[in-house]
Design an enzyme around this catalytic site. Sequence first.
Site, PDB file in Angstrom:
ATOM      1  N   ASP A 181     -10.385  96.446  89.011  1.00 37.76           N
ATOM      2  CA  ASP A 181      -9.637  97.369  88.126  1.00 37.76           C
ATOM      3  C   ASP A 181      -9.175  96.560  86.802  1.00 37.76           C
ATOM      4  OD1 ASP A 181      -7.918  99.438  87.269  1.00 37.76           O
ATOM      5  OD2 ASP A 181      -7.935 100.120  89.243  1.00 37.76           O
ATOM      6  N   VAL A 211     -15.276  97.824  83.744  1.00 33.31           N
ATOM      7  CA  VAL A 211     -16.485  98.306  84.185  1.00 33.31           C
ATOM      8  C   VAL A 211     -17.477  98.237  82.935  1.00 33.31           C
ATOM      9  CG1 VAL A 211     -15.921  99.332  86.430  1.00 33.31           C
ATOM     10  CG2 VAL A 211     -15.692 100.888  84.383  1.00 33.31           C
ATOM     11  N   ASN A 237     -16.018 104.330  91.254  1.00 30.07           N
ATOM     12  CA  ASN A 237     -14.887 105.185  91.200  1.00 30.07           C
ATOM     13  C   ASN A 237     -14.026 105.100  89.775  1.00 30.07           C
ATOM     14  OD1 ASN A 237     -12.363 106.740  92.539  1.00 30.07           O
ATOM     15  ND2 ASN A 237     -11.609 104.800  91.795  1.00 30.07           N
ATOM     16  N   TYR A 293     -15.793 113.707  79.115  1.00 29.39           N
ATOM     17  CA  TYR A 293     -15.812 113.432  80.628  1.00 29.39           C
ATOM     18  C   TYR A 293     -16.963 114.112  80.911  1.00 29.39           C
ATOM     19  CZ  TYR A 293     -13.363 113.329  85.211  1.00 29.39           C
ATOM     20  OH  TYR A 293     -13.238 113.135  86.491  1.00 29.39           O
ATOM     21  N   LYS A 314     -20.005 112.755  83.449  1.00 28.82           N
ATOM     22  CA  LYS A 314     -20.133 113.030  84.855  1.00 28.82           C
ATOM     23  C   LYS A 314     -21.336 113.790  85.039  1.00 28.82           C
ATOM     24  CE  LYS A 314     -15.960 111.288  86.095  1.00 28.82           C
ATOM     25  NZ  LYS A 314     -16.120 110.183  86.859  1.00 28.82           N
TER      26      LYS A 314
HETATM   27  P1  NAD Z   1      -6.589 107.517  88.280  1.00 29.81           P
HETATM   28  O1  NAD Z   1      -6.237 107.673  86.763  1.00 29.81           O
HETATM   29  O2  NAD Z   1      -5.433 107.623  89.472  1.00 29.81           O
HETATM   30  O3  NAD Z   1      -7.293 106.110  89.089  1.00 29.81           O
HETATM   31  C1  NAD Z   1      -8.578 105.744  87.935  1.00 29.81           C
HETATM   32  C2  NAD Z   1      -8.688 104.249  88.089  1.00 29.81           C
HETATM   33  O4  NAD Z   1      -9.629 103.836  87.337  1.00 29.81           O
HETATM   34  C3  NAD Z   1      -7.388 103.428  87.794  1.00 29.81           C
HETATM   35  O5  NAD Z   1      -6.719 102.488  88.567  1.00 29.81           O
HETATM   36  C4  NAD Z   1      -7.811 102.913  86.316  1.00 29.81           C
HETATM   37  O6  NAD Z   1      -7.147 101.710  86.034  1.00 29.81           O
HETATM   38  C5  NAD Z   1      -9.348 102.620  86.667  1.00 29.81           C
HETATM   39  N1  NAD Z   1     -10.003 102.354  85.480  1.00 29.81           N
HETATM   40  C6  NAD Z   1     -10.013 102.989  84.258  1.00 29.81           C
HETATM   41  N2  NAD Z   1     -10.847 102.433  83.308  1.00 29.81           N
HETATM   42  C7  NAD Z   1     -11.270 101.325  83.917  1.00 29.81           C
HETATM   43  C8  NAD Z   1     -12.240 100.204  83.538  1.00 29.81           C
HETATM   44  N3  NAD Z   1     -12.727 100.415  82.272  1.00 29.81           N
HETATM   45  N4  NAD Z   1     -12.505  99.520  84.489  1.00 29.81           N
HETATM   46  C9  NAD Z   1     -12.016  99.368  85.690  1.00 29.81           C
HETATM   47  N5  NAD Z   1     -11.214 100.294  86.126  1.00 29.81           N
HETATM   48  C10 NAD Z   1     -10.731 101.191  85.289  1.00 29.81           C
HETATM   49  O7  NAD Z   1      -7.937 108.679  88.760  1.00 29.81           O
HETATM   50  P2  NAD Z   1      -8.407 109.220  89.931  1.00 29.81           P
HETATM   51  O8  NAD Z   1      -8.292 110.642  90.180  1.00 29.81           O
HETATM   52  O9  NAD Z   1      -7.916 108.247  90.931  1.00 29.81           O
HETATM   53  O10 NAD Z   1      -9.902 108.951  89.477  1.00 29.81           O
HETATM   54  C11 NAD Z   1     -10.907 108.407  90.352  1.00 29.81           C
HETATM   55  C12 NAD Z   1     -12.083 108.933  90.016  1.00 29.81           C
HETATM   56  O11 NAD Z   1     -12.334 110.354  90.300  1.00 29.81           O
HETATM   57  C13 NAD Z   1     -12.419 108.838  88.446  1.00 29.81           C
HETATM   58  O12 NAD Z   1     -13.819 108.742  88.249  1.00 29.81           O
HETATM   59  C14 NAD Z   1     -12.350 110.327  88.111  1.00 29.81           C
HETATM   60  O13 NAD Z   1     -13.032 110.675  87.110  1.00 29.81           O
HETATM   61  C15 NAD Z   1     -12.830 111.100  89.189  1.00 29.81           C
HETATM   62  N6  NAD Z   1     -12.332 112.340  89.588  1.00 29.81           N
HETATM   63  C16 NAD Z   1     -11.088 112.649  89.786  1.00 29.81           C
HETATM   64  C17 NAD Z   1     -10.668 113.899  89.967  1.00 29.81           C
HETATM   65  C18 NAD Z   1      -9.101 114.503  90.020  1.00 29.81           C
HETATM   66  O14 NAD Z   1      -8.994 115.588  90.278  1.00 29.81           O
HETATM   67  N7  NAD Z   1      -8.361 113.401  90.299  1.00 29.81           N
HETATM   68  C19 NAD Z   1     -11.639 114.993  90.111  1.00 29.81           C
HETATM   69  C20 NAD Z   1     -12.882 114.837  90.076  1.00 29.81           C
HETATM   70  C21 NAD Z   1     -13.431 113.296  89.686  1.00 29.81           C
END
Ligand code: NAD
Length: 251
Positions: free
Chosen positions: A39, A63, A89, A154, A158
């Site tokens: 992260d 990433v 993720n 976004y 995706k």
């Molecule tokens: P979150 O914001 O809590 O966690 C995202 C994590 O990714 C954080 O720890 C952040 O520091 C890390 N991150 C961001 N940019 C980064 C980078 N350049 N390099 C490495 N790490 C990085 O969000 P979440 O809800 O846990 O999301 C996780 C995944 O699930 C994401 O890909 C998000 O798009 C996807 N998602 C989330 C939801 C939702 O409703 N929460 C729905 C569909 C998809």
Amino acid sequence: MVSDRFTGKVAVVTGGARGQGEGIARFLAAEGCKVVIADVLDQEGEAVAQAIGEAALYVHLDVSDEAQWQAAVAATVERFGRLDILVNNAGILSWTPIEEMSADDYMKVIRVNQLGCWLGMKSVLPAMKAAGGGSIVNTSSLAGLTGFAATSAYASSKFAIRGMSKCAALEFAPYKIRVNSIHPGPIRTAMMGSPDSTLNDAYRSLPIPRAGEVEEVARMVAFLACDDSSYTTGAEFVLDGGMMAGFGGQG
Ligand code: NAD
């Protein structure tokens, strides 16, 4: 009783410092997997790794940076000797209408979500081939299946993750590496802006009338990451409380 489906396995979970990534890392570790939490949130990531203990390692990884991917893979193999599972993720979300979004802001989302996922698959490939196979789980979204207003960057990223997962599934199959995408609906994390249980109120009309929980995502990822899904590759897995099922019903 913990099964042995992750015994001897090593996973890299990007975005593992909080939210779904943290939940996935903790769940896999509880099942006996070694986990590398990658992260940009170093303090939070270190804390998760420390809480898990010897079975976890934290590495700093943006990433979107190929050199940092090389270093993260090297650190994984150095610490745990192999790499079997990648959970792509990490992700960022920008709620901005096209009319108001700059090209730079669009590309920022694309670089992290889309390029980051692609670089991850490319970077782990040599280590997974050396391990004799593996499983890659790419986090797309419902926004990788349909449109949502004000999320053009976004959703573009995706949809791309959904597509590249199928390409990789075809290309990596000879190496016994499976690649699948997951498509969460609303999951209760910081990304959704209200990580407390009030988020559930917005989703009372779904067939399953609430937001999703991180552990529900982790359970699906674990299924795809291990041999329980041994005949599954290039496929899409939706966890959305029934949001995509259609219209009508009791809601
Ligand atoms: P979150 O914001 O809590 O966690 C995202 C994590 O990714 C954080 O720890 C952040 O520091 C890390 N991150 C961001 N940019 C980064 C980078 N350049 N390099 C490495 N790490 C990085 O969000 P979440 O809800 O846990 O999301 C996780 C995944 O699930 C994401 O890909 C998000 O798009 C996807 N998602 C989330 C939801 C939702 O409703 N929460 C729905 C569909 C998809």
